[in-house]
Design an enzyme around this catalytic site. Sequence first.
Site, PDB file in Angstrom:
ATOM      1  CB  VAL A   7      -0.945   0.020   1.217  1.00 43.06           C
ATOM      2  CG1 VAL A   7      -1.805   1.284   1.192  1.00 43.06           C
ATOM      3  CG2 VAL A   7      -1.822  -1.221   1.244  1.00 43.06           C
ATOM      4  CB  THR A  10       0.132   7.267  -5.743  1.00 44.11           C
ATOM      5  OG1 THR A  10       0.783   8.453  -5.277  1.00 44.11           O
ATOM      6  CG2 THR A  10      -0.638   7.597  -7.011  1.00 44.11           C
ATOM      7  CB  VAL A  13       1.408  -2.916  -5.986  1.00 39.63           C
ATOM      8  CG1 VAL A  13       1.838  -4.007  -6.965  1.00 39.63           C
ATOM      9  CG2 VAL A  13       1.728  -1.545  -6.550  1.00 39.63           C
ATOM     10  CB  ALA A 108       5.978  -1.347   5.810  1.00 40.07           C
ATOM     11  CG  ASP A 109       7.861   2.187   1.571  1.00 39.46           C
ATOM     12  OD1 ASP A 109       8.166   2.431   2.760  1.00 39.46           O
ATOM     13  OD2 ASP A 109       7.761   3.086   0.711  1.00 39.46           O
ATOM     14  CB  THR A 132       3.878   9.340  -3.475  1.00 41.32           C
ATOM     15  OG1 THR A 132       2.881   8.474  -4.021  1.00 41.32           O
ATOM     16  CG2 THR A 132       3.267  10.682  -3.155  1.00 41.32           C
TER      17      THR A 132
END
Length: 255
Positions: A7, A10, A13, A108-109, A132
């Site tokens: 998440v 923008t 996925v 997290a990403d 983003t």
Amino acid sequence: MIFAIDVGNTHIVIGMIEGGEIRNIVRIHTDPRETATEHIIKLRQITDFYGLDPTAFEGSILASVVPRVTEPLKLALETLTGKRVMLVGPGIKTGLNLRVDEPGSVAADLIVGSVAALTHYGAPAIVIDMGTATTMTVVDKNRCFRGGVIFPGVKLSYEALSGGTSLLPDISILPPKKVIGSNTVDCMRSGAVFGTAAMIDGMLERMEAELGTPCTVVATGGLARHVIPCCKRKDIVIDNELLLRGLWVLYEKNR
């Protein structure tokens, strides 16, 4: 098969992964206003489209940088699959040593991308994620997450530029034919693409100098395919599925 979901601010996925192989990828817009019921409807439409039964999924893993989306989406996944969702966050086994001031605050990403780079490309590594925001994160030769840098994303920056000026238009982020633009749109595109590429080149040089060693560099995110080929550095790997690969690795580590 599992759901692997990233998440972002923008887009959301959604990957469906089986045995480490990414079978299907779906991108939908991130909307923090959506309820769990609305997420259930969308997920059901996706699985129906691919002829899949969500109750047959082994499980799900979710990484989110949008807290308002996390809980409704988690509830939707658990309702559809009947299984608990694995969340990327504090307490999950990553194989990384977080050598930063506030380990609990690392998004997290950034963790997911670093784990994927470490697993598939080795260390030391620098991960560039062009979403983003544009982020550059570092994993050193000892598998330690060392932090990195955060820039405003290219599209976000130029939306702000066109919105804050009277004469500059909204543009698509595409490389112009030359650096020196001869019209307003090409001037803006040159700044967006070549300017960002030059910034990445410069930051990579400074990061490697600070680490004292060359690094493998991996780029992902929607704008990477437009910007990275314009960098002077030509050994940057573009991996559009990097975060989904990282989610699979984390799921296997923690299942």
